[in-house]
Design a protein around this motif. Structure first.
Motif, PDB file in Angstrom:
ATOM      1  N   GLY A   1     -54.252-102.164  37.019  1.00 15.13           N
ATOM      2  CA  GLY A   1     -54.533-100.347  36.771  1.00 15.13           C
ATOM      3  C   GLY A   1     -53.279 -99.772  36.646  1.00 15.13           C
ATOM      4  O   GLY A   1     -52.315-100.381  36.581  1.00 15.13           O
ATOM      5  N   PRO A   2     -53.448 -98.625  36.431  1.00 12.91           N
ATOM      6  CA  PRO A   2     -52.300 -97.748  35.789  1.00 12.91           C
ATOM      7  C   PRO A   2     -51.171 -97.520  37.250  1.00 12.91           C
ATOM      8  O   PRO A   2     -51.824 -97.345  38.367  1.00 12.91           O
ATOM      9  CB  PRO A   2     -52.659 -96.315  35.629  1.00 12.91           C
ATOM     10  CG  PRO A   2     -54.169 -96.258  36.175  1.00 12.91           C
ATOM     11  CD  PRO A   2     -54.818 -97.588  36.442  1.00 12.91           C
TER      12      PRO A   2
ATOM     13  N   MET B   1     -57.316 -92.314  28.106  1.00 11.16           N
ATOM     14  CA  MET B   1     -57.655 -93.591  27.482  1.00 11.16           C
ATOM     15  C   MET B   1     -58.459 -94.484  28.069  1.00 11.16           C
ATOM     16  O   MET B   1     -59.135 -95.211  27.654  1.00 11.16           O
ATOM     17  CB  MET B   1     -56.369 -94.239  27.006  1.00 11.16           C
ATOM     18  CG  MET B   1     -55.748 -93.552  25.915  1.00 11.16           C
ATOM     19  SD  MET B   1     -53.868 -94.212  25.521  1.00 11.16           S
ATOM     20  CE  MET B   1     -54.477 -95.619  24.596  1.00 11.16           C
ATOM     21  N   LEU B   2     -58.224 -94.503  29.525  1.00 13.31           N
ATOM     22  CA  LEU B   2     -58.851 -95.479  30.340  1.00 13.31           C
ATOM     23  C   LEU B   2     -60.487 -95.001  30.419  1.00 13.31           C
ATOM     24  O   LEU B   2     -61.315 -95.936  30.319  1.00 13.31           O
ATOM     25  CB  LEU B   2     -58.363 -95.489  31.602  1.00 13.31           C
ATOM     26  CG  LEU B   2     -58.471 -96.698  32.384  1.00 13.31           C
ATOM     27  CD1 LEU B   2     -57.721 -98.017  31.858  1.00 13.31           C
ATOM     28  CD2 LEU B   2     -57.756 -96.466  33.886  1.00 13.31           C
ATOM     29  N   GLU B   3     -60.668 -93.574  30.261  1.00  6.65           N
ATOM     30  CA  GLU B   3     -61.893 -93.329  30.530  1.00  6.65           C
ATOM     31  C   GLU B   3     -62.802 -93.453  29.085  1.00  6.65           C
ATOM     32  O   GLU B   3     -63.807 -93.792  29.229  1.00  6.65           O
ATOM     33  CB  GLU B   3     -61.840 -91.748  30.650  1.00  6.65           C
ATOM     34  CG  GLU B   3     -62.849 -91.141  31.331  1.00  6.65           C
ATOM     35  CD  GLU B   3     -62.740 -89.472  31.304  1.00  6.65           C
ATOM     36  OE1 GLU B   3     -61.872 -89.384  32.118  1.00  6.65           O
ATOM     37  OE2 GLU B   3     -63.377 -88.728  30.611  1.00  6.65           O
ATOM     38  N   THR B   4     -61.762 -93.432  28.157  1.00 15.27           N
ATOM     39  CA  THR B   4     -62.529 -93.821  26.884  1.00 15.27           C
ATOM     40  C   THR B   4     -62.865 -95.161  26.389  1.00 15.27           C
ATOM     41  O   THR B   4     -64.042 -95.475  25.741  1.00 15.27           O
ATOM     42  CB  THR B   4     -61.675 -93.009  25.753  1.00 15.27           C
ATOM     43  OG1 THR B   4     -61.429 -91.629  25.836  1.00 15.27           O
ATOM     44  CG2 THR B   4     -62.311 -93.205  24.055  1.00 15.27           C
ATOM     45  N   TRP B   5     -61.995 -95.969  26.639  1.00 14.04           N
ATOM     46  CA  TRP B   5     -61.852 -97.399  26.381  1.00 14.04           C
ATOM     47  C   TRP B   5     -62.272 -98.252  27.458  1.00 14.04           C
ATOM     48  O   TRP B   5     -62.623 -99.543  27.188  1.00 14.04           O
ATOM     49  CB  TRP B   5     -60.567 -97.790  25.450  1.00 14.04           C
ATOM     50  CG  TRP B   5     -60.330 -97.160  24.398  1.00 14.04           C
ATOM     51  CD1 TRP B   5     -59.510 -95.813  24.161  1.00 14.04           C
ATOM     52  CD2 TRP B   5     -60.907 -97.338  23.150  1.00 14.04           C
ATOM     53  NE1 TRP B   5     -59.414 -95.279  23.097  1.00 14.04           N
ATOM     54  CE2 TRP B   5     -60.618 -96.455  22.522  1.00 14.04           C
ATOM     55  CE3 TRP B   5     -61.751 -98.118  22.477  1.00 14.04           C
ATOM     56  CZ2 TRP B   5     -60.787 -96.159  20.837  1.00 14.04           C
ATOM     57  CZ3 TRP B   5     -62.283 -98.148  21.252  1.00 14.04           C
ATOM     58  CH2 TRP B   5     -61.666 -97.141  20.676  1.00 14.04           C
ATOM     59  N   GLY B   6     -62.233 -97.831  28.707  1.00 13.95           N
ATOM     60  CA  GLY B   6     -62.519 -98.827  29.715  1.00 13.95           C
ATOM     61  C   GLY B   6     -61.312 -99.489  30.307  1.00 13.95           C
ATOM     62  O   GLY B   6     -60.356 -99.602  29.718  1.00 13.95           O
TER      63      GLY B   6
ATOM     64  N   ASN C   1     -52.700-106.653  34.418  1.00 10.27           N
ATOM     65  CA  ASN C   1     -52.469-105.283  34.863  1.00 10.27           C
ATOM     66  C   ASN C   1     -53.771-104.876  35.414  1.00 10.27           C
ATOM     67  O   ASN C   1     -54.884-104.713  34.656  1.00 10.27           O
ATOM     68  CB  ASN C   1     -52.218-104.319  33.968  1.00 10.27           C
ATOM     69  CG  ASN C   1     -51.781-102.953  34.319  1.00 10.27           C
ATOM     70  OD1 ASN C   1     -52.129-102.505  35.300  1.00 10.27           O
ATOM     71  ND2 ASN C   1     -50.699-102.611  33.743  1.00 10.27           N
TER      72      ASN C   1
ATOM     73  N   ASP D   1     -60.557-102.577  29.782  1.00 12.73           N
ATOM     74  CA  ASP D   1     -60.079-103.570  28.896  1.00 12.73           C
ATOM     75  C   ASP D   1     -58.715-103.062  28.203  1.00 12.73           C
ATOM     76  O   ASP D   1     -58.095-103.892  27.829  1.00 12.73           O
ATOM     77  CB  ASP D   1     -61.121-103.951  27.957  1.00 12.73           C
ATOM     78  CG  ASP D   1     -62.316-104.779  28.492  1.00 12.73           C
ATOM     79  OD1 ASP D   1     -63.538-104.522  28.184  1.00 12.73           O
ATOM     80  OD2 ASP D   1     -61.997-105.418  29.763  1.00 12.73           O
ATOM     81  N   VAL D   2     -58.504-101.887  28.089  1.00 13.43           N
ATOM     82  CA  VAL D   2     -57.637-101.256  27.435  1.00 13.43           C
ATOM     83  C   VAL D   2     -56.202-101.417  28.230  1.00 13.43           C
ATOM     84  O   VAL D   2     -55.001-101.513  27.536  1.00 13.43           O
ATOM     85  CB  VAL D   2     -57.725 -99.888  27.184  1.00 13.43           C
ATOM     86  CG1 VAL D   2     -57.436 -98.891  28.498  1.00 13.43           C
ATOM     87  CG2 VAL D   2     -56.866 -99.231  25.912  1.00 13.43           C
ATOM     88  N   LEU D   3     -56.218-101.962  29.449  1.00 11.19           N
ATOM     89  CA  LEU D   3     -55.132-102.077  30.245  1.00 11.19           C
ATOM     90  C   LEU D   3     -54.444-103.161  29.782  1.00 11.19           C
ATOM     91  O   LEU D   3     -55.021-104.230  29.286  1.00 11.19           O
ATOM     92  CB  LEU D   3     -55.579-102.359  31.651  1.00 11.19           C
ATOM     93  CG  LEU D   3     -55.990-101.206  32.516  1.00 11.19           C
ATOM     94  CD1 LEU D   3     -56.615-101.542  33.883  1.00 11.19           C
ATOM     95  CD2 LEU D   3     -55.007-100.153  32.837  1.00 11.19           C
ATOM     96  N   PRO D   4     -53.129-103.293  30.066  1.00 14.95           N
ATOM     97  CA  PRO D   4     -52.377-104.500  29.481  1.00 14.95           C
ATOM     98  C   PRO D   4     -52.732-105.855  30.301  1.00 14.95           C
ATOM     99  O   PRO D   4     -53.244-105.484  31.421  1.00 14.95           O
ATOM    100  CB  PRO D   4     -50.848-104.217  29.701  1.00 14.95           C
ATOM    101  CG  PRO D   4     -51.028-102.753  29.935  1.00 14.95           C
ATOM    102  CD  PRO D   4     -52.227-102.432  30.384  1.00 14.95           C
ATOM    103  N   ASP D   5     -52.569-106.935  29.735  1.00 15.34           N
ATOM    104  CA  ASP D   5     -52.872-108.148  30.553  1.00 15.34           C
ATOM    105  C   ASP D   5     -52.241-108.358  31.547  1.00 15.34           C
ATOM    106  O   ASP D   5     -51.094-107.771  31.695  1.00 15.34           O
ATOM    107  CB  ASP D   5     -52.936-109.366  29.664  1.00 15.34           C
ATOM    108  CG  ASP D   5     -53.806-109.397  28.349  1.00 15.34           C
ATOM    109  OD1 ASP D   5     -53.377-109.927  27.431  1.00 15.34           O
ATOM    110  OD2 ASP D   5     -54.979-108.689  28.560  1.00 15.34           O
TER     111      ASP D   5
END
Lengths: 690, 164
Positions: B160-161, B145-150, B158, B152-156
């Motif tokens: 990094g995973p 998901m990070l690869e697809t959406w960048g 945050n 910005d998809v991380l929760p606020d």
């Protein structure tokens, strides 16, 4: 403005092509099929009557010589009056041919070239150099005055004032007795802006050249009257007197008195001159009066009321001033603390009340004194007091505030001229803020017909100045108050952007030479388009005015695409490629990386095509973007849920370990019990079977 | 009314305790005396279970049960031998001191111990592996998901995973 240029000029989006001819100077071809060759090295000084340079043009199609007035943006040429001028088309008026934007190859400065016919002309001023009059009174009347009056009649019918009537701009065509008069052009500069003070009424002469305001046929008749008077009496005050002295003499002797001599002149012409040179605007002849005079009616022009004159002069800087207007003129130019000190001094007020009894002026002065009695004496009080007192004492004169001297209806042109010269424009918002226009209106003895409109306009300008949003501010006042103002963005300091289509072409040219600014649209460009071409930019105003780079860029692309779609100037390759190179921030707004790559690919395919509409379609598909946003939001939610799930798994690992141990023990018990059961069973079977 | 209610529970609880104590202790003692050879034999053969029972405090006392079950199986086979020899005290004494009998019973207990030592960690490992597997699966999904959406998809709040 001729639009054929930018479409048809081969291989050149600017619409002109440079040809360098070492032996004949630098020439530029403009027009359809490069018809007109403008030679920047051949100046035609005889046709220059102001600051605008005139150069030679050769018409290849008709094999004739023409003349081009090279108008820079600071001249504020009257491009909106071109059609009316062309419609006038009088045989005794310099004939308009065409106009094109053109770039001087040496300086790279852009002008608007107004092309006129170029017969062999001599300015009338040349005929004043001899002491012996060249023209008989009959010739002056029939061969010079009447043809020009005829041309002015057509101007009057078209509701347009000429504003540039002077002896340097009236010409004689032909030689000897076979001559004809030709009235010169009036489009190369703002109305009356470059007309010498001598040819302007006292009211106009007191204002800055760019602040003279709206002129009518009465102003043109006045200017013409000055020219005729100079020819009749063979005088040229410009040779002996300075501008200040001319104004002083006009105030003291009157305009007619300034020029008249003891030399006899035709009574008919005297009557005409008294009528058109009346310093009282309400008594001055208009065209109807002139028509009656031309038909032979005797009109007995009224004497203008005497200028306010004191029995005892007022002494200022060792000079004596008996006429109020003369003193006010000098104090207005002085400004600052000196003017305030004089105008607020008991000596001056005593001198005024003792020597002048005009009730209207007295009432004006009293109202100012009353108002300023309770006003706080700090900040700009002195400047305001000076301005208001001058207006009270000389209500027909311009508004004089600090270093500014403008008529109310000349505010816009004055502001535009200041912007073009890159002067400090702070005085203009102050004038609006202090409502000096309202004070000026209240000082008028007869409320002018345009008072309500003027007041309403200035109130709007005052509100605009307070708002700092792009599209408003002092820039909006500039473009609304001066309809002929080109785009005065500092980015276009060497260009002449006169409409949206040309703005696009100029930006394309800048893109080609790598001189585009960042941000692409500054406050001037945004406001210019908002006022002149609202439909192109208003739908995208929130984007264009945004501080965010990506939003601004998107807004710029959309606006330029709208302009290209409407004006059809052809492919704009350089600007499109530039925008493509800069559109990374816009692409980054697309969340989905796969989609972003796909869009980027589509955008890059637009390179070299110059189609802004196609670019915006590739870059900003609304449906695709809204799907992207929806997808992103869903993904963000899902990511958050997964993160929570992961945290809960991590949190229970210890429990999981214990659970595993517990389960292991249970399994061990079961295995052990099973093994034990099997063992016991075997033993039982063995026991009973022996 | 309350007093009466209070009295009733007190009266009813005391009586069953006294009765069950007698039945729990007296009954087995009687049986032990009647079947003395079995008691003697089982006492010796089930010694490992008794020791583990003292040491093992953790519920569900799996070690005791695991060793006890196999120990019992071994002890039962010796008890059958006791029955073949007539279920006498002498036979019980002989079998209690016989090396083969002891090896059988105590060896069975050892088998129970080995079952415990192998099965418990194995099952524990399998269980924790499942959780680890699920966590890795989620991580892979998040990385994609990070690869697809960048980022910005991380929760606020945050950056990094979290790789726990």
């Amino acid at each position: 403005m001729e639009q054929a240029t930018e479409n048809k000029a081969a291989g050149n989006e600017n619409g002109s092509a440079s040809q360098s001819d070492a032996s004949d100077g630098v020439k530029v071809a403009v027009g359809p099929d490069k018809r007109y060759i403008i030679d920047f090295s051949k100046e035609i000084k005889t046709l220059e009557h102001g600051l605008t340079e005139v150069v030679h043009v050769y018409d290849q199609e008709e094999d004739r010589n023409l003349a081009a007035y090279l108008c820079a943006r600071r001249s504020l040429p009257r491009l909106s009056d071109i059609l009316t001028y062309k419609y006038v088309g009088h045989p005794n008026l310099l004939y308009y041919v065409a106009s094109y934007p053109v770039i001087d190859p040496e300086t790279q400065k852009e002008y608007v070239a107004l092309i006129f016919t170029n017969p062999d002309l001599t300015p009338l001023i040349e005929h004043l150099k001899d002491d012996i009059p060249k023209f008989k009174p009959e010739d002056i009347k029939n061969r010079i005055l009447f043809p020009i009056l005829d041309a002015l009649h057509l101007f009057n019918k078209g509701d347009m004032a000429h504003g540039a009537i002077n002896l340097r701009n009236i010409y004689i065509k032909g030689e000897g007795d076979d001559y004809e008069v030709v009235l010169g052009e009036c489009l190369s500069a703002a109305l009356s802006m470059e007309n010498p003070i001598l040819y302007e009424t006292v009211d106009n002469a007191l204002a800055d050249p760019s602040g003279r305001g709206v002129a009518t046929v009465k102003n043109d008749l006045y200017s013409l009257g000055i020219c005729i008077a100079m020819l009749v009496w063979q005088v040229n005050p410009l040779q002996e007197l300075s501008d200040t002295e001319i104004i002083q003499r006009k105030v003291e002797k009157g305009s007619f008195g300034l020029l008249s001599t003891r030399q006899k002149a035709s009574s008919e012409l005297i009557e005409f001159l008294r009528g058109v040179l009346n310093d009282d605007a309400s008594q001055r002849w208009d065209y109807d009066d002139v028509s009656k005079w031309m038909e032979g009616q005797r009109l007995s022009p009224k004497q203008p009321p005497a200028q306010l004159k004191a029995q005892r002069p007022f002494v200022f800087r060792d000079k004596k001033y008996s006429y109020m207007r003369s003193l006010i003129y000098v104090l207005g130019r002085e400004g600052g603390d000196t003017a305030y000190t004089v105008l607020s001094s008991p000596e001056f007020l005593k001198w005024f009340t003792r020597n002048f009894s005009d009730k209207n002026i007295l009432a004006n002065v009293e109202s100012i004194l009353e108002r300023t009695k309770t006003a706080p004496k700090s900040g700009s009080f002195k400047d305001r007091y000076t301005a208001e007192m001058i207006m009270a004492l000389d209500p027909h004169g311009p508004i004089r505030f600090k270093n500014l001297s403008v008529h109310a209806r000349g505010f816009g042109t004055s502001l535009a001229a200041s912007f073009a010269r890159e002067d400090n424009i702070q005085v203009y918002p102050q004038l609006l803020d202090y409502q000096l226009y309202a004070v000026w209106l209240s000082m008028q003895f007869n409320v002018p017909a345009y008072a309500a409109q003027l007041s309403s306009d200035f109130e709007r300008y005052k509100q605009f100045v307070k708002q700092k949003t792009p599209g408003l501010g002092i820039e909006r006042v500039l473009y609304m108050a001066c309809p002929d103002a080109p785009c005065l963005s500092p980015q276009f300091a060497k260009d002449f952007v006169y409409d949206a289509r040309h703005l696009l072409s100029v930006m394309n040219r800048h893109a080609r030479s790598g001189t585009l600014n960042d941000p692409l649209f500054d406050r001037h460009i945004i406001t210019y388009l908002s006022v002149r071409e609202a439909k192109m930019i208003e739908p995208h105003m929130s984007l264009v005015g945004s501080n965010d780079k990506a939003s601004h860029l998107l807004g710029v692309i959309k606006t330029l695409a709208a302009i290209q779609k409407k004006e059809r100037p052809g492919p704009m390759i350089a600007i499109t490629d530039h925008l493509i190179d800069k559109c990374e921030p816009v692409l980054k707004q697309i969340y989905n990386t796969n989609l972003r790559h796909a869009v980027k690919k589509k955008v890059l395919e637009q390179k070299g095509k110059g189609d802004l509409t196609a670019l915006i379609s590739a870059l900003n598909d609304e449906k695709m973007l809204s799907q992207d946003v929806r997808g992103f939001r869903a993904a963000k939610k899902e990511y958050q849920l997964l993160e929570l799930r992961k945290e809960s798994i991590a949190g229970t690992s210890e429990r999981k370990r214990k659970l595993g141990m517990y389960r292991g023990k249970q399994v061990a018990m079961i295995v052990s019990a099973t093994l034990a059961s099997v063992g016991v069973l075997i033993n039982i079977i063995k026991f009973f079977t022996g | 009314m309350a007093k009466k209610e209070k009295k009733q529970p007190t009266d009813t609880v005391a009586a069953p305790k006294k009765r069950s104590l007698i039945s729990v202790i007296a009954g087995p003692m009687l049986l032990a005396l009647v079947f003395m050879p079995t008691t003697l034999l089982l006492f010796v053969m089930m010694l490992p279970t008794a020791i583990v029972g003292i040491v093992d405090k953790d519920q569900p006392r799996a070690l005791t049960v695991t060793i006890g079950a196999t120990n019992l199986a071994g002890a039962v086979s010796i008890w059958f031998e006791l029955l073949r020899r007539g279920h006498t005290i002498q036979a019980a004494q002989d079998l209690s001191t016989n090396i083969d009998s002891l090896i059988t019973a105590y060896g069975a207990a050892m088998v129970g111990l080995m079952v415990y030592a192998i099965v418990v960690p194995t099952v524990a490992k399998i269980t924790s592996h499942a959780a680890e597997y699920e966590k890795n699966k989620i991580q892979k999904q998040q990385n994609k998901m990070l690869e697809t959406w960048g980022p910005d998809v991380l929760p606020d709040d945050n950056t990094g995973p979290k790789n726990n």
